[in-house]
Motif scaffolding. Structure first.
Motif, mmCIF file in Angstrom:
data_model
loop_
_atom_site.group_PDB
_atom_site.id
_atom_site.type_symbol
_atom_site.label_atom_id
_atom_site.label_comp_id
_atom_site.label_asym_id
_atom_site.label_seq_id
_atom_site.Cartn_x
_atom_site.Cartn_y
_atom_site.Cartn_z
ATOM 1 N N TRP A 34 23.323 -4.245 62.569
ATOM 2 C CA TRP A 34 22.282 -5.198 62.194
ATOM 3 C C TRP A 34 20.986 -4.769 62.868
ATOM 4 N N ASN A 35 19.943 -4.561 62.088
ATOM 5 C CA ASN A 35 18.657 -4.104 62.624
ATOM 6 C C ASN A 35 17.541 -5.052 62.207
ATOM 7 N N VAL A 36 16.540 -5.210 63.084
ATOM 8 C CA VAL A 36 15.346 -5.982 62.754
ATOM 9 C C VAL A 36 14.291 -5.006 62.269
ATOM 10 N N GLU A 37 13.792 -5.240 61.054
ATOM 11 C CA GLU A 37 12.707 -4.429 60.495
ATOM 12 C C GLU A 37 11.637 -5.386 59.995
ATOM 13 N N SER A 40 12.490 -8.970 58.705
ATOM 14 C CA SER A 40 13.775 -9.028 58.013
ATOM 15 C C SER A 40 14.895 -8.472 58.891
ATOM 16 N N ILE A 41 16.114 -8.878 58.590
ATOM 17 C CA ILE A 41 17.306 -8.319 59.219
ATOM 18 C C ILE A 41 17.960 -7.416 58.175
ATOM 19 N N VAL A 42 18.238 -6.175 58.556
ATOM 20 C CA VAL A 42 18.830 -5.205 57.644
ATOM 21 C C VAL A 42 20.231 -4.868 58.143
ATOM 22 N N VAL A 43 21.205 -4.899 57.237
ATOM 23 C CA VAL A 43 22.592 -4.574 57.567
ATOM 24 C C VAL A 43 22.905 -3.197 57.020
#
Length: 86
Positions: A34-37, A40-43
């Motif tokens: 799970w990343n914060v970009e 937004s949160i990107v999986v």
């Protein structure tokens, strides 16, 4: 446009919808990252390291090419080292 929706359980768990699993190429035991970009949160599927990635990390520059004579000499030296008595 929303691809799919999941509901958070009382234990703070979610089920990953089938379409998302298919697109990510994941199944039981897969690890998701799970990343914060921006906002937004990107999986993403984690652990997608290829053998080429490992080889590049270990051997940054390619080995020097050797002649057949050099290869045979190196094999002979290694055999002596491994099997020498004494």
């Amino acid at each position: 446009m929303s691809l799919a929706q999941s509901r958070l359980t009382a234990q703070s768990q979610i089920s990953v919808p089938a379409e998302v699993r298919r697109r990510l190429g994941v199944g039981p035991g897969s690890i998701l990252e799970w990343n914060v970009e921006d906002d937004s949160i990107v999986v993403r599927r984690a652990g997608a390291t290829t053998s080429l990635d490992l080889h590049t990390a270990l051997f940054a520059k390619p080995p020097r090419r050797r002649t057949l004579k050099e290869l045979k000499a190196g094999i002979g030296q290694e055999m002596k080292r491994r099997h020498a008595r004494g």
